[in-house]
Scaffold this motif. Structure first.
Motif, PDB file in Angstrom:
ATOM      1  N   UNK A  55     -34.672  60.300 138.245  1.00  0.00           N
ATOM      2  CA  UNK A  55     -34.009  60.860 139.646  1.00  0.00           C
ATOM      3  C   UNK A  55     -33.479  59.741 140.258  1.00  0.00           C
ATOM      4  N   UNK A  56     -32.300  59.629 140.375  1.00  0.00           N
ATOM      5  CA  UNK A  56     -31.484  58.383 140.950  1.00  0.00           C
ATOM      6  C   UNK A  56     -31.687  58.738 142.618  1.00  0.00           C
ATOM      7  N   UNK A  57     -32.596  57.830 143.187  1.00  0.00           N
ATOM      8  CA  UNK A  57     -32.334  57.940 144.781  1.00  0.00           C
ATOM      9  C   UNK A  57     -33.302  58.766 145.521  1.00  0.00           C
ATOM     10  N   UNK A  58     -33.861  59.462 144.609  1.00  0.00           N
ATOM     11  CA  UNK A  58     -34.942  60.745 145.204  1.00  0.00           C
ATOM     12  C   UNK A  58     -36.314  60.654 144.189  1.00  0.00           C
ATOM     13  N   UNK A  89     -40.544  73.113 134.718  1.00  0.00           N
ATOM     14  CA  UNK A  89     -39.873  71.616 134.637  1.00  0.00           C
ATOM     15  C   UNK A  89     -38.492  71.552 134.424  1.00  0.00           C
ATOM     16  N   UNK A  90     -38.076  72.707 133.539  1.00  0.00           N
ATOM     17  CA  UNK A  90     -36.600  72.889 133.673  1.00  0.00           C
ATOM     18  C   UNK A  90     -35.764  73.209 134.900  1.00  0.00           C
ATOM     19  N   UNK A  91     -36.610  74.517 135.462  1.00  0.00           N
ATOM     20  CA  UNK A  91     -36.076  74.850 136.762  1.00  0.00           C
ATOM     21  C   UNK A  91     -36.065  73.855 137.909  1.00  0.00           C
ATOM     22  N   UNK A 145     -40.908  63.596 142.248  1.00  0.00           N
ATOM     23  CA  UNK A 145     -42.356  63.740 142.148  1.00  0.00           C
ATOM     24  C   UNK A 145     -43.045  64.534 142.977  1.00  0.00           C
ATOM     25  N   UNK A 146     -42.786  64.759 144.226  1.00  0.00           N
ATOM     26  CA  UNK A 146     -43.666  65.915 144.733  1.00  0.00           C
ATOM     27  C   UNK A 146     -43.343  67.215 144.468  1.00  0.00           C
ATOM     28  N   UNK A 170     -47.114  61.601 134.090  1.00  0.00           N
ATOM     29  CA  UNK A 170     -46.634  62.842 133.289  1.00  0.00           C
ATOM     30  C   UNK A 170     -45.250  63.030 133.964  1.00  0.00           C
ATOM     31  N   UNK A 171     -45.101  62.848 135.126  1.00  0.00           N
ATOM     32  CA  UNK A 171     -43.583  62.847 135.673  1.00  0.00           C
ATOM     33  C   UNK A 171     -42.887  61.775 135.365  1.00  0.00           C
TER      34      UNK A 171
END
Length: 196
Positions: free
Chosen positions: A98-101, A178-180, A106-107, A86-87
């Protein structure tokens, strides 16, 4: 001799939405054309694809378990393992990769999935307790007899209306969180972080 008020295009304020969008950084989606689709629509499409895929995986797990585990146990295990998928879908279709992180991102999304699962279970339990499906079916039979589908099989007990309501509630919950969590910081937020 008159001097023009604005000498170059860089001196003018953005006057259209196109100009303001061009100046902002767009998320890195699976395809740049997706940035032209509103985020809410992309989230709904991602949810549709994700739900269909989850249902397929869940039914495969139920079939392969051969009754050795309860349906709720299988649901919880499949849902927990499905959160990275899903993520990935949401990252590629809605908020950008999410570049580089990635692991940090995910966590930070696991609590969204886990609280959504708990909220869905609580809502389902409550709606079952108050006989929500039966109430909706009675309302439809009384108010809309022309379109009401009367079941002749009394043993057939579906949870369609409860499932639909739970889907709406958990979708709003998931979208809001998810937006937050996943929205890219604005330039002002980046400046504030650098100042701290």
């Amino acid at each position: 001799r008159r001097v023009p008020f604005m000498q170059s295009s860089s001196d003018r304020l953005p006057l259209t939405m196109k100009d303001t969008k061009a100046s902002s950084t767009e998320p890195k989606l699976v395809h740049p054309a997706l940035n032209q689709i509103p985020q809410q629509i992309r989230f709904a499409l991602s949810g549709l694809v994700g739900n269909v895929l989850f249902i397929v995986l869940y039914n495969m797990a139920i079939a392969s378990a051969d009754g050795s585990y309860s349906a709720s146990t299988i649901y919880s295990i499949v849902y927990f393992l499905y959160i990275p998928i899903t993520h990935c879908l949401v990252s590629l279709l809605v908020f950008g990769w999410p570049s580089g992180r990635y692991i940090q991102s995910l966590l930070s999304n696991y609590p969204i999935g886990l609280t959504g699962m708990a909220l869905g279970a609580a809502c389902t339990s409550y709606l079952d307790k108050i006989n929500f499906n039966e109430r909706v079916e009675d309302f439809i039979r009384r108010s809309l007899p022309a379109i009401a589908k009367v079941s002749t099989d009394e043993d057939e007990k579906g949870e369609f209306y409860s499932s639909l309501l739970v889907l709406v509630i958990t979708s709003i919950w998931g979208y809001t969180l998810s937006v937050m969590v996943n929205s890219q910081p604005t330039k002002d937020e980046d400046k504030e972080k650098k100042e701290l």
